[in-house]
Every structure is written in structure tokens, then in C-alpha cells.
Write a protein that holds these residues in place. Sequence first.
Motif, PDB file in Angstrom:
ATOM      1  N   TYR A 144       0.907  -1.250   0.054  1.00  0.00           N
ATOM      2  CA  TYR A 144       0.010  -0.022  -0.057  1.00  0.00           C
ATOM      3  C   TYR A 144       0.913   1.282   0.048  1.00  0.00           C
ATOM      4  N   ALA A 182      -6.587   7.840  -3.125  1.00  0.00           N
ATOM      5  CA  ALA A 182      -7.216   9.228  -3.343  1.00  0.00           C
ATOM      6  C   ALA A 182      -8.787   8.727  -2.490  1.00  0.00           C
ATOM      7  N   CYS A 191     -12.439   8.011  -3.332  1.00  0.00           N
ATOM      8  CA  CYS A 191     -12.449   6.674  -3.771  1.00  0.00           C
ATOM      9  C   CYS A 191     -12.666   5.672  -2.453  1.00  0.00           C
ATOM     10  N   CYS A 244     -11.780  -0.031  -3.057  1.00  0.00           N
ATOM     11  CA  CYS A 244     -11.154  -1.252  -2.332  1.00  0.00           C
ATOM     12  C   CYS A 244     -11.904  -1.531  -1.152  1.00  0.00           C
ATOM     13  N   PRO A 300      -7.792   2.559  -8.769  1.00  0.00           N
ATOM     14  CA  PRO A 300      -7.622   3.357  -9.769  1.00  0.00           C
ATOM     15  C   PRO A 300      -6.295   4.004  -9.902  1.00  0.00           C
ATOM     16  N   SER A 301      -5.681   4.357  -8.612  1.00  0.00           N
ATOM     17  CA  SER A 301      -4.548   4.805  -8.413  1.00  0.00           C
ATOM     18  C   SER A 301      -3.199   4.054  -8.882  1.00  0.00           C
ATOM     19  N   LEU A 348      -2.977   0.563  -4.048  1.00  0.00           N
ATOM     20  CA  LEU A 348      -3.002  -1.006  -3.493  1.00  0.00           C
ATOM     21  C   LEU A 348      -2.358  -1.625  -4.694  1.00  0.00           C
TER      22      LEU A 348
HETATM   23  S1  SF4 Z   1      -8.955   1.753  -4.167  1.00  0.00           S
HETATM   24 FE1  SF4 Z   1      -6.740   2.668  -3.939  1.00  0.00          FE
HETATM   25  S2  SF4 Z   1      -7.183   4.824  -4.051  1.00  0.00           S
HETATM   26 FE2  SF4 Z   1      -9.106   3.981  -3.707  1.00  0.00          FE
HETATM   27  S3  SF4 Z   1      -9.398   4.110  -1.607  1.00  0.00           S
HETATM   28 FE3  SF4 Z   1      -8.458   2.189  -1.957  1.00  0.00          FE
HETATM   29  S4  SF4 Z   1      -6.340   2.310  -2.018  1.00  0.00           S
HETATM   30 FE4  SF4 Z   1      -6.926   4.317  -1.926  1.00  0.00          FE
END
Ligand code: SF4
Length: 579
Positions: free
Chosen positions: A184, A190, A199, A202, A236-237, A240
Amino acid sequence: MSTPLDAASMQLQNLARTAALLADGALPPPDPVSGVTYASSGRTLVIGRAADAMPLAALLSPQLAVSVLLVADADGAVAGISPPAYGFPVHAGRDVRITGWLGAFKASWQSADALAGNTPAHDGGGAGGTFDLILDLSPTPLLTQHQPPQGYFAPGGAPAAQIDAALQLAHMVGEFEKPKYFHYKERLCAHSRNHITGCSACIDVCSTRAITGAGDRIRVEPHLCMGCGACTTVCPSGALAYAWPDAPHAGRRLKTMLSAFATAGGSEPVILVHSAGRGSMLLREAAHLARSGGHPEIPARLLPLEVHHTASVGMDLWLAAIAYGASGIAVLATDEEAPQYLEALERQMAIAQTILSGLGYGGMHCRLLQVATAQELQAAFQCMPLGESPARAASFHVAADKRNALDFALEHLHRHAPVPQEQVALPVGAPFGAVVVDTAACTLCMSCVGACPESALMDSQNAPQLRFVEKNCVQCGLCEKTCPEQAISLAPRISFAATAKAAIVLNESQPFCCIRCGKPFGTLQMINSMLAKLSEHGAFSGNPDRLKMCGDCRVIDMMTNQAQTRVIELQPPAPQPAP
Ligand code: SF4
Ligand code: SF4
């Protein structure tokens, strides 16, 4: 009727598949990852009605330190038990709550009348304790997540399943280790800014409830994570990322298999992603059916990619595989997978397919196979994906960083696209896109810049400007939710234009200079907006021009305007009595 040419072509495909599988098998194993440990000394809580719980507790008590919690009716009565002396503590209660994992469970309940000869863990209504293992014989399991924590068994009412669970429990004493399945990177996340949620993909998808929000970040409890990797697929970023194995290792396998298959003369390869557990078993059964006659062979163009969990392989690897020359990706989902994983995979596949179709690649490239039996898998083989692939196979390596990996794959697919496009519109929820700013409403307050976690929105050192780098935007929506003027909306799309990587100006203005000292301190839009909203406010109604002053001059103006200055008379301190 098959011709000699068909037979020769089938043989060539089979040889090519063998070459691909041998090349895959010759690759070095993935790098080891750190482990997550559990320690269990066998303290076990058996929860249920007396008729179920007492015999199983008696069965387990020679090996484990057993306690029993008999579930009481709403009035506190516990039916079906007489109070002989047991060799283990027996509690009674209701409203039972369980948290934790193997070696670290916490159970709490409202204490019912204690059984004769037994004392509740605490006096008063609340009671509880810590346990290493839980055997939950409640008619409806107390933990309802698709994948409950390790050390928790809820076998239901069938005696055979209850005995099986008890036998497994008896072996769960000692130290256990499993891989830490994820990485992570907090700085990319985000999830939230300034108490506004962006977001939560997850958190929403996790079937073990291992992920929770923690301020601007998320927290993944490694003891609860079972390694399905769906969170990394929907992230999306790339904050993870899957670690067991990581994307570069999976990418190396894809590239090696597809390259060996093509070199050996194979054509139209499809990567079949399947789990090491049930997925492998179904494939073996389907092969057995074919060998025993009456069922077709597994198509030779299918190249199996065994992974720990099918939800861990996402769009970055699917698109890389197409760029390497695959005609398609099939993901084999069995009855192991949580329903939310299947929905997430379908959504991600729809985005990938929209991009490929938008670039003119014909046919269907992505398919989720949902099967429960080998016969159903045999039927699914008849409708494998068959899409157009780029004229030239890519040579890049899959990067560890998801956004970089996607960039490489998308760039190759765009460069060799049958119908190159500058932009392809994508469905809502896609992780790529632009933001649209209503310049009439935007005051250039830059709240959105402060909220953007990906540095997609920026201000400028030299002038009041709102700038945007589309490549960085993950469409988290934090800017849209933060903007006080509702001036921002999201536009999901993928842009292949050169401008997508550059900072473009979304809105700009002339600086507004303080009418008293001449220092620039805002923009004309900002001042007009303040005048509209605050000119009737008590602090400014007498002198709205103060809104056109910088902070320093506003204070000076208030202090020098005697009519509006309030003076508080200071009183000397009262004399203290002599000691
Ligand atoms: S999916 Fe990725 S960007 Fe979105 S809250 Fe979870 S770790 Fe953060
Ligand atoms: S520009 Fe907006 S939607 Fe895009 S990453 Fe930044 S805050 Fe999220």
C-alpha cells in the motif's frame, strides 16, 4: 468434418501451447514476500445451542482449552441443558459480537442467567473474553462476510460438517504464517481529503472486511486479508498493489508464454486466468472428460495462467497481454469467488473492451467464464474470446506501478491501432478521464488543487491559473465534491493526445490587486463572488470596499476607522492581601 489441414493446424497449435507452457515453467519463481504470523494456543469458544455445542465441546476439550457460550433466548433462558459439572467453562448470553482473527479473537455478549456452578466472565450485563479459535454453531453465522477470518468456523447445522470443522480446529494450535499479499502506497491513495470521501473502491469490494477508512487513507488488516487481490484490481491509482506475485512477475509470465507460443507457430492465443484451487481442479476434470471421449479437447490456443486468486489480475495485465499478442483474456470464475468480485471484474472488462473497440480492434477480447462444473467449463470453451491483436507484439516489461504499466500497454495499443483515435469515451467509474470546469462559476479559489491527491490539478506560481494533467487523473471525484461553486464535473475517457501528458490551463484570470496597497491577492472572480455573498454581512456592510483589500490592509482600515474600532478598557489588577 475435419480435413488433414485442420489436423495439421491443430497439431501445430498443440505444439505451440506445449512450448508456451515449458517456457513459463522455466521462469524463476517470484521474489519472496514478507509474512503475516498467527499464534494460537488453542483457546476455543464454541457458540451455539446446548444440543449442538456441548457434545462438540466435550469432543474438543482433551486437545483444546474449550469454553462454551450457550446462546440464550431474548428473555435470557437457555434451553436444553441440565447443570452437571463440565470440565470447561460454560457461559450463557445473547447479542454475541465477534471481532479479530486466528489467535486474536474478541467475543463479547450480554450475559444471561449463569448456569448453576458456572460464573460469567464478568459481573453485570456485559461479558466476554479473548480466544484463539471460534466454532460458531449458530443457525445463522455471526460473521457474514464472504470470506470469514482464519480460525473462525461456521459449519452450519449438518452434523458431518460440524465434525469436520471440529477436526480442523483440533490441528490449529501453534504458529502459522501466510504471505502479506499486498503493498500500500499511502501517498497515491485517493480515499479522502478534508473529511470528504473520494475513492472507496477497495473498501467496497473486499470480501473479508479487511479494509477500512482511516482519515485520508485506508488501512488493510493483513491478518484478515486472504489475498484475493480484488482491491488491487479496482484501485484506480495503484496505491494498492498485489504482491504475491507482483505485476512485473505476472507480466513476465504473460510475455514469455505469448512469445514462445507465437515463435512456435501458434495463433490466436487466449490467456485463461484461473485459480490454483478450484480453477485448476475444473481444468483437470475438463481434460479428463475430453480424454475419456465424447467431449471436445481443451482448445490448444488457451494458455492457462494459474494464480492464487483470479480477482488479482486486472486491466494492466489484461491490456499488456493483448499488447503482447493475445487475442483475448478469459477469467475462470468458479463458485469460490465473492459476487462483488465478479461484478468488479465485469466492470473492469467493460472498460478494457471499450478502449480496445474504440481503437478499432475487432472482436471480443475479454470474457468472464462463470462455471461450477467441468461440463459447464467444456461448454464455455466453445465461446472463448477472439479479438484482433496489434500487428506487432509489444516488447515492454510490465511495470510495478499500475498507472505506468497501463501507460505502456495503452501507448502500444494506440500506436498499432487499426483505427487510431485521440480520445475514447469511457463508462462512468473508469479510472481515466478529464475534468470539465465551468469557467463562469469557477472563482479560482484552488480548493480543488488542495483536494486532488494525484497532482492532476495544479495552480501556477506566476498567475491565477487552474492547470490540469489528464494523465494523472484517476477520476476519484474529490475535486468535484470539494468545489464550493459546483464548477467541476468529471468526463471519463482515455486520451491519447500529446496534451494528455502536459499541463493545460482549465481556467485563468488576471490577478486582483488590493485597492489600498496595490498587492495582488486574489482574482476578479473571487472578489466578485465575495462581494455578492458578503457585502450584506455586518463586518462589511458599512464599507464593502474592504472586500477589495488584502488581509493586512483590511485590518489597518478597521483600526484606523475610529467609528468602528472597539476599545476595551483594561482594569488594573486588584491589590493582593499582604502575606
Ligand atoms: S482503491 Fe486505491 S485509491 Fe481507492 S481508497 Fe483503495 S487504495 Fe485508495
Ligand atoms: S483531478 Fe479531480 S478526479 Fe482527477 S484525480 Fe484529481 S481530484 Fe481526483
